[in-house]
Every structure is written in C-alpha cells, then in structure tokens.
Scaffold this active site. Structure first.
Site: not given
Ligand code: PLP
Length: 367
Positions: A70, A149, A179, A195-196, A315
C-alpha cells in the site's frame, strides 16, 4: 484446517521465521550506525535488496523498503505524479486496480489530474495493446497491476512496457507486482511488492525503481534510503522477507495441477461460473461463482469445516469492488463469487475437501 486464502495473506515460512529470530538476536543494529553492529545490519539489508533484484531478474536499479505494498503504490504513483506534473497531467490505469492504487488515483483526479481507467472487458484478448492505444502526448504515467488479486488475471507487463516505451520512452510504467512477485516475470520502471504475500511478515514491502527514474518522497526524515523513503530500516523484517523470497519455489506446475483438479470438480456441479479465464490467469488463484448461494453464506459454511476462502479481496472488506464490473460480471455472479488462492503446501486432498464443502453448501443453501 485448510487455508485457501493465500492471496489475502500467506503463512510465514520457516525460513522467514528463522531469519527474523536470528536477526533479532544477532543483527539488531541500526544500519545507519558507523560501528560494526551498524555495518552488519546494513550488510543484511543489502543482501535483502540483492535477493529481491535477483528474483526480479534485474541487474541494476534500486530496491526501496516500505511498510507494505500500500505504501509502495502510494509512494510511486504520487511521487511520480508530483515529479512529472509540469510535463503532463494524464495517468492511464485500469478499472481493476487494488484500492491502494485506485484511491490514490481518485485523489489525484480530485486535484486536477486526468485519470483514464480502462477495463479488461473492453479488450480481454489484447489488453496491453488497448492500454497503449490510449496514450496521448499528455500521458506521464501508466500504472497497471500484473496479476489481479480477485481473479488472477495477468497483464503481460513486459509486452505493455515495450508498447508504452515504443510510443514515448519518457512515460513511466508502474507495475503493481504484489500478486505476481515470485510467480511470474515482472517488468516496469517501478514494481511494487509485499512481504506477506510471499510467506514473509506483514508490515514489510518494497519497490523496485529502475536506474535513473525520478520520484519525489512522500515523507521526510533522517535521510535513509537515499532520502526518498526515510526512517530506520526494519532490518529483522527485511531479513525475513529476503529469506522468504529465496525460499519461494520457482515451479508453478504444482498450482496448475491443483487448479485443473478444482476446475474439473466444479464442472460436476450445476450453475457454476468460472471467473478466472483459462490461459489468462495465474494458476494459484481460481475465482468462481456458485450461482444461487451468496458468497458470504458459502464462505461461512466452508468455515464451519475449517476451510478458509475469500469472497473477493480481503483488503477491500466491506467495500464494493470494481473488479466484477471491470470483467463484465453480472450482479448475481459477483454476489456469489468465491476466490480460492493456494500455496505450495496446498494438496490434492485439500481441493477434494473444498469440493465436498461446496457440494454440501449448494445442497443446504441454494435457492
Ligand atoms: N496490491 C495488490 C494487488 C494486493 O493484492 C494488495 C493486498 O492484497 C496490495 C496491493 C496491498 O498490499 P499490502 O497488504 O502489503 O499493503
């Protein structure tokens, strides 16, 4: 317990856990400190950068660490828009982006940028060409996700990059690679990672910036990371991210077999719509609609059997997603959509148990 929600977050792998604990015990120095402890912490951080560059098949360019994708997406999009706004005000993106891109675009639009949002449904077979065809002399940035995603849809980022640069080499290409990282090849002037999603921990992300690319920082502080993303670097979390990236298997055939097994199993049930197009999506994600059973009902019915899936993107909890519309899904299809996202520890037995759970859910709840 059968965990099939790896696109939301993936369990930290043992390599990441060990690296985190080892760094916390032994390498807890501040990478900016001039003494040996600082130098060792800096070395660990540089090893993390090298592991990510290697996984991206990049020989040069810079890796910046962030708190997650993010922050990476916000930093890149806003940082490039701020740096290049005198040259142009048009940004091309898509209608299927993650909120960490989409909401930044909304904000920039409110500030006077011209945001062009393109839908895969309007050019499903040649989306990359369609995006490039929308470039105008005012375009400064093209920001497109590599893998969606919610349904796993792939945009060929190498092809897109080539098409964009052929028209104007000064246009910046940003790839939200969250992804796709460790799963498919990624290209871009900027690439965001998290990372996660690759079995490291939450709270660590990164982005790649090609050599010579310019962006303005979002935050100001102690000058770390070339003054472009200041703040003491989370060395322990970086070490774990690096270990997870090195440990992530290259081979995707495991997912292909499971994906096929799931598709075949679903084909035995009536009124199922597969939303992940064959040959256009990553095999670790399969999105399908069980028509007549609302997603949440099916999700909780599976949860009773300790099977965890998603009804869409974790998310965007509580928010209406723009993805179904970007792919031309009807409301009925969107309301009954289930996302299954696998990891390398998912097995055939897990898929079979999921299928039994879906069958039971259909019998119990379909109207
Ligand atoms: N972009 C995509 C395509 C995602 O799937 C996600 C989280 O699901 C993010 C960005 C955001 O990632 P983060 O959880 O590391 O902020």
């Amino acid at each position: 317990m059968i965990y099939l929600d790896n696109a939301a977050t993936a369990k930290p792998c043992k390599e990441a856990v060990e690296a985190l604990s080892h760094a916390a015990e032994n390498n807890f120095g501040n990478p900016s400190s001039l003494h040996k402890m600082g130098i060792e912490a800096e070395k660990l951080m540089n090893e993390g950068k090298s592991a990510i560059l290697k996984r991206l098949s990049k020989k040069d360019g810079e890796i910046f660490f962030t708190s997650g994708a993010t922050e990476s997406n916000n930093t890149i999009i806003r940082g490039v828009a701020n740096a290049l706004c005198r040259r142009g005000k048009t940004i091309i993106t898509t209608a299927m982006e993650h909120p960490s891109v989409a909401r930044v675009m909304d904000k920039l639009e409110a500030e006077g940028f011209n945001i062009v949002r393109l839908s895969p449904k309007d050019a499903i077979d040649n989306f990359e060409e369609y995006i490039a065809d929308n470039i105008t002399p005012d375009t400064i940035l093209v920001s497109v996700m590599a893998v969606n995603n919610e349904n796993g849809f792939i945009t060929d980022t190498k092809k897109l990059y080539t098409l964009v640069k052929r028209q104007n080499k000064d246009i910046i290409v940003h790839t939200d690679g969250v992804q796709g990282f460790c799963k498919i090849p990624l290209t871009g002037d900027f690439i965001s990672m998290s990372g996660h999603k690759v079995h490291a921990f939450k709270g660590i992300g990164a982005f790649y910036a090609a050599k010579g690319t310019r962006f303005l920082p979002l935050i100001y502080g102690g000058g770390q990371q070339k003054n472009l993303r200041p703040g003491t670097e989370p060395v322990e979390n970086i070490a774990a991210f690096s270990a997870a990236v090195k440990a992530y298997p290259e081979d995707m055939s495991h997912f292909e077999l499971l994906n096929q097994r799931l598709r075949e199993g679903l084909a035995a049930f009536s009124d199922i719509r597969i939303n992940s197009l064959i040959g256009k999506c990553v095999p670790n994600i399969l999105n399908f609609s069980v028509l007549g059973v609302r997603s949440e009902i099916m999700l909780h019915s599976l949860e009773e059997r300790e099977i965890y899936v998603s009804s869409g993107s974790a998310c965007s909890k509580g928010k209406v997603s723009s993805v179904p519309d970007a792919f031309g899904m009807t409301d009925k299809e969107a309301d009954s959509a289930i996302r299954v996202s696998m990891s390398h520890s998912t097995g055939e037995k897990d898929i079979d148990e999921l299928l039994s759970g879906i069958e039971a859910g259909i019998k119990r709840f379909r109207r």
